[in-house]
Design an enzyme around this catalytic site. Structure first.
Site, short mmCIF file in Angstrom:
data_model
loop_
_atom_site.label_atom_id
_atom_site.label_comp_id
_atom_site.label_asym_id
_atom_site.label_seq_id
_atom_site.Cartn_x
_atom_site.Cartn_y
_atom_site.Cartn_z
N PHE A 38 77.08 -95.13 28.47
CA PHE A 38 77.48 -94.40 27.27
C PHE A 38 76.31 -93.97 26.39
O PHE A 38 76.50 -93.63 25.23
CB PHE A 38 78.48 -95.22 26.43
CG PHE A 38 79.66 -95.72 27.21
CD1 PHE A 38 80.50 -94.85 27.87
CD2 PHE A 38 79.92 -97.08 27.30
CE1 PHE A 38 81.59 -95.31 28.61
CE2 PHE A 38 81.01 -97.55 28.03
CZ PHE A 38 81.84 -96.66 28.68
N ILE B 1 76.99 -93.99 36.45
CA ILE B 1 77.25 -95.04 35.46
C ILE B 1 78.74 -95.36 35.36
O ILE B 1 79.21 -95.88 34.34
CB ILE B 1 76.67 -94.66 34.08
CG1 ILE B 1 77.27 -93.35 33.56
CG2 ILE B 1 75.16 -94.55 34.16
CD1 ILE B 1 76.83 -92.99 32.15
N GLY C 203 74.34 -84.52 33.69
CA GLY C 203 73.90 -85.11 34.94
C GLY C 203 74.39 -84.39 36.17
O GLY C 203 73.60 -83.85 36.95
N ARG D 228 83.97 -75.71 36.51
CA ARG D 228 84.55 -76.11 37.79
C ARG D 228 84.76 -77.61 37.79
O ARG D 228 83.86 -78.38 37.47
CB ARG D 228 83.61 -75.73 38.94
CG ARG D 228 83.48 -74.24 39.19
CD ARG D 228 82.43 -73.94 40.24
NE ARG D 228 82.79 -74.51 41.54
CZ ARG D 228 82.00 -75.35 42.21
NH1 ARG D 228 80.85 -75.75 41.70
NH2 ARG D 228 82.36 -75.79 43.39
N ILE D 229 85.94 -78.04 38.16
CA ILE D 229 86.24 -79.46 38.26
C ILE D 229 85.95 -79.89 39.70
O ILE D 229 86.64 -79.47 40.64
CB ILE D 229 87.71 -79.74 37.88
CG1 ILE D 229 87.98 -79.26 36.45
CG2 ILE D 229 88.00 -81.23 38.02
CD1 ILE D 229 87.11 -79.91 35.38
N ASN E 232 85.89 -83.07 41.18
CA ASN E 232 86.82 -84.05 41.73
C ASN E 232 87.90 -84.30 40.68
O ASN E 232 87.66 -85.00 39.69
CB ASN E 232 86.10 -85.35 42.07
CG ASN E 232 87.00 -86.37 42.74
OD1 ASN E 232 88.22 -86.21 42.79
ND2 ASN E 232 86.42 -87.45 43.25
N PRO E 233 89.09 -83.73 40.83
CA PRO E 233 90.12 -83.88 39.81
C PRO E 233 90.46 -85.33 39.49
O PRO E 233 90.81 -85.64 38.34
CB PRO E 233 91.33 -83.15 40.42
CG PRO E 233 90.73 -82.18 41.37
CD PRO E 233 89.52 -82.85 41.93
N GLU F 145 81.89 -86.41 28.08
CA GLU F 145 81.91 -86.61 26.63
C GLU F 145 82.93 -85.77 25.88
O GLU F 145 83.36 -86.14 24.79
CB GLU F 145 80.50 -86.35 26.08
CG GLU F 145 79.53 -87.43 26.53
CD GLU F 145 78.07 -87.08 26.33
OE1 GLU F 145 77.48 -87.58 25.37
OE2 GLU F 145 77.52 -86.32 27.14
#
Length: 717
Positions: free
Chosen positions: A246, A471, A514, A594-595, A597-598, A670
């Site tokens: 975090f 993380i 990241g 773009r997502i 991994n849903p 975030e």
């Protein structure tokens, strides 16, 4: 080498499909080992001793009795520790926090400052000896209180300009049909990740190796090499599995002290922070005091916007919680003024914490917008839509897509906003008053230069090496899917290795940058590898490896305002007889590129929204002004939302495409917390008619508020 951009065909397939975590089985079976669990031969254990005074000097460290205790190997302190190089600017563009440069002088700038490290054969012996160590101090007067008019406050930039201004604010406020002028506060908040900080340092063949829990192995490697005056190639940092960060898991006192002890003893030394020690040494989100002034024309168009924020920092290190920054993106006005100020106090240094600036800043600006909507008789969503800017309100740059309106429209449809009675305090269900609220969200979508290595193995599989950090976000899995599509192969044919500084420089896991940064490097390397494979007649036993570097490609990206956006919705039930608040349901709709991994993306967004509930109703680290220390610095005294506090949270996203961006990823780590606390607070107002401008909204604050009759107007608290 010059990087190339993969074509559209390389970005289809595995990306966008829901996949369980690649390392999931290892984690649930215990096979995945974290930094504090990895065994080493001849391992010694260090225990940090923290100051018990708030400000002053160390007069004496009585080491002799402790060195005579069973198992004790050494005691490091300012009188015998090696000198460190601290006059440099690190990876994040700032000097190191002196809290990390341990044992360099006799000064104590806050309660909980590291004054010694006791090293023993076992952690139990180290702890017993550390608790027995007598340190004598010369105590000095201190100041630990943050308040709005503190005389020591000053403008501070951090990672953005300290102040921005255009137009005549006072004139526009005077010309406004309705005005809000209010102060909002947020408390100190702690990261509270599941895995506390831990590091093991050892020398092997003349090379320093550190096994650590961090958000960027290359980041920690560079800081340690500079601080200990070592060549970067002689330092290796590994961080395979991380149990949450975090923002707190950069360079900290435990890593530096472990290196010191390993050097002094010439054997591996592990230092693990206790939960209580993380309250002093792990960083935290500073409390804030924010003033928002808004003025609008009769139609709700903003004529004046002022957002000023004040946060605390330590006397030894300046950290800015840039809460006014979110107003520089979300809303424009004819007169627009924002400012981030800090005051130096005798407290530990705050640090980055999930959505630094945006999380507390969105509470203030989004609560103020809700108040403005109420005073103008305008629906809160409609007010926001009327003030959506065409270009960056401060920068003047075009948006690389701003789909906030789409988020609000989709969210309003799913949440049933059209059926909402705007009057506060009129919905009741038994002893519960019911209310709904909304808020906007925005978070930057940046990227940083990164390198990646992609190897075509002789057996037909592929290996990706990149100094990324997972993380808990599912980054390892996301990179596997991205690499598989870029290589036009099945994801089962791709092995992704991360968390090793030997793989080369790469962006840290932070700022929701990241995965976007790493994906760019991986797809660039994969594109060139495919070109080389097309020309190769065979693959040698050692494979064919390509290294990418995205520095040049990032520099060529058009300058635009790049952000994720979102719309938060909450329904609460409030019992004004007991002060209890229950969040019954939450909905978030996001525009986040773009997502990949849903499954894991939804996890991240739900996690952020859960933290928003926690921020709104529970989290508050309280300091004793007499000592500067915390009351109950542990998870018994610091309350976070549990399963019982968390309703079914619904998450959706809308199409969000940036034609200039070859990767298209914006990050979801975030954006989920931004605006969530404001949505809950606005719902509490709608339920009770009382405005709560101070977080958390504790039961005692509900009980002390004056609640109007159901048909009455709004009250303030």
């Amino acid at each position: 080498m010059t990087t190339t951009t993969p074509g559209p065909s390389a970005l289809r397939g595995a990306v966008g499909t829901a996949r369980t975590r690649i390392e999931g089985r290892e984690k649930v079976t215990g096979a995945a080992r974290y930094a504090g669990e990895i065994p080493f031969a001849d391992l010694a254990h260090g225990w940090l001793v923290l100051s018990t005074v708030t400000r002053g000097r160390i007069l004496d460290v009585e080491t002799a009795p402790v060195l005579a205790m069973p198992g004790v190997l050494t005691v490091l302190h300012h009188g015998n520790a090696p000198r460190l190089h601290t006059d440099y600017v690190g990876m994040l563009g700032t000097p190191p926090d002196p809290t990390c440069a341990v044992f360099q002088n006799d000064r104590v700038p806050f309660a909980g400052w590291p004054v010694a490290l006791v090293v023993a054969e076992t952690p139990e012996e180290a702890r017993e000896a550390a608790e027995a160590l007598v340190v004598t101090y010369d105590s000095e007067p201190h100041d630990t209180a943050l308040y709005a008019e503190h005389p020591g406050a000053y403008a501070a930039a951090g990672h953005m300009p300290a102040e921005t201004e255009k137009g005549d604010l006072e004139a526009q406020l005077a010309a406004s049909a309705f005005v809000v002028d209010a102060e909002y506060t947020t408390p100190e908040e702690q990261h509270s990740m599941m895995e506390p900080h831990a590091a093991t340092a050892r020398w092997e063949g003349g090379r320093l190796e550190v096994v650590d829990s961090n958000q960027g192995a290359g980041w920690v490697q560079g800081e340690l090499a500079t601080m200990f005056s070592l060549d970067a190639s002689s330092v290796r940092v590994r961080s395979e599995h991380i149990g949450g960060g975090f923002g707190s898991k950069g360079l900290r006192a435990h890593q530096v002290s472990a290196v010191m002890a390993a050097t002094a003893l010439n054997r591996p030394v592990r230092v693990v922070l206790t939960r209580r020690q993380t309250f002093s040494l792990g960083g935290y989100r500073s409390p804030t005091t924010q003033r928002v002034r808004l003025g609008a024309a009769p139609d709700g168009r903003l004529l004046a916007l002022e957002h000023r924020s004040l946060n605390q920092t330590s006397t030894v290190y300046e950290f800015v919680e840039p809460s006014a920054g979110v107003a520089r993106v979300l809303y424009d006005a004819d007169a627009h003024r924002t400012a981030n100020h800090v005051v130096r106090l005798d407290v530990p240094s705050p640090t980055w914490m999930r959505a630094p600036g945006e999380a507390p800043g969105s509470f203030a600006i989004e609560a103020a917008l809700d108040e403005l909507a109420e005073r103008g008789g305008i629906d809160p969503i409609e007010l926001r839509l009327r003030n959506e800017p065409d270009v960056g309100p401060v920068s003047g740059l075009p948006f690389a897509g701003n789909n906030l309106a789409a988020c609000f429209r989709e969210g309003a449809r799913r949440f049933g906003w059209a059926d909402r009675d705007p009057r506060p305090g009129v919905r009741r269900e038994g002893r519960w008053l019911l209310g709904t609220g909304t808020a906007a969200a925005s978070f930057g979508a940046g990227a940083a230069p990164s390198t990646a290595l992609v190897t075509a193995e002789a057996d037909g599989s592929f290996t990706v090496r990149i100094t990324a950090a997972d993380i808990g976000t599912g980054a390892r899995t996301a990179l596997t899917l991205i690499a598989a599509d870029a290589l036009e192969t099945a994801s089962e044919q791709v092995r992704v290795r991360i968390g090793d500084s030997d793989f080369g420089p790469a962006m840290i896991a932070g700022g929701s940058m990241g995965t976007r940064s790493w994906a760019w490097a991986v797809t660039a390397a994969a594109a060139e590898l495919r070109e080389r494979l097309a020309m190769a007649t065979s693959i040698p036993p050692e494979g064919i490896t390509v290294r990418s570097d995205t520095t040049e490609a990032l520099g060529a990206l058009a300058r635009k305002e790049r952000h994720s956006f979102g719309a938060q919705f909450a329904e609460v039930a409030v019992d004004t007889a007991t002060g209890e608040i229950r969040v019954r349901r939450m909905l978030g709709v996001f525009a986040a590129g773009r997502i990949v991994n849903p499954l894991t993306a939804r996890n991240q967004l739900v996690g952020g929204m859960t933290w928003g509930i926690s921020m709104a109703l529970h989290e508050e680290a309280v300091r004793d002004r007499n000592t500067g220390g915390h009351y109950a610095p542990d998870l018994a005294g610091y309350h976070v939302a549990t399963h019982a506090d968390t309703p079914a949270i619904e998450v959706h996203w809308v199409d969000d495409h940036d034609p200039d961006d070859p990767v298209g990823i914006k990050g979801v780590g975030e954006i989920g917390i931004v605006g969530a606390a404001a949505a809950v607070a606005n719902a509490v107002w709608h339920a009770t008619g009382v405005r709560h401008r101070d977080l958390p909204i504790r039961p005692d604050r509900v009980l002390s508020a004056t609640v109007p009759e159901p048909a009455g107007g709004a009250a303030d608290a």
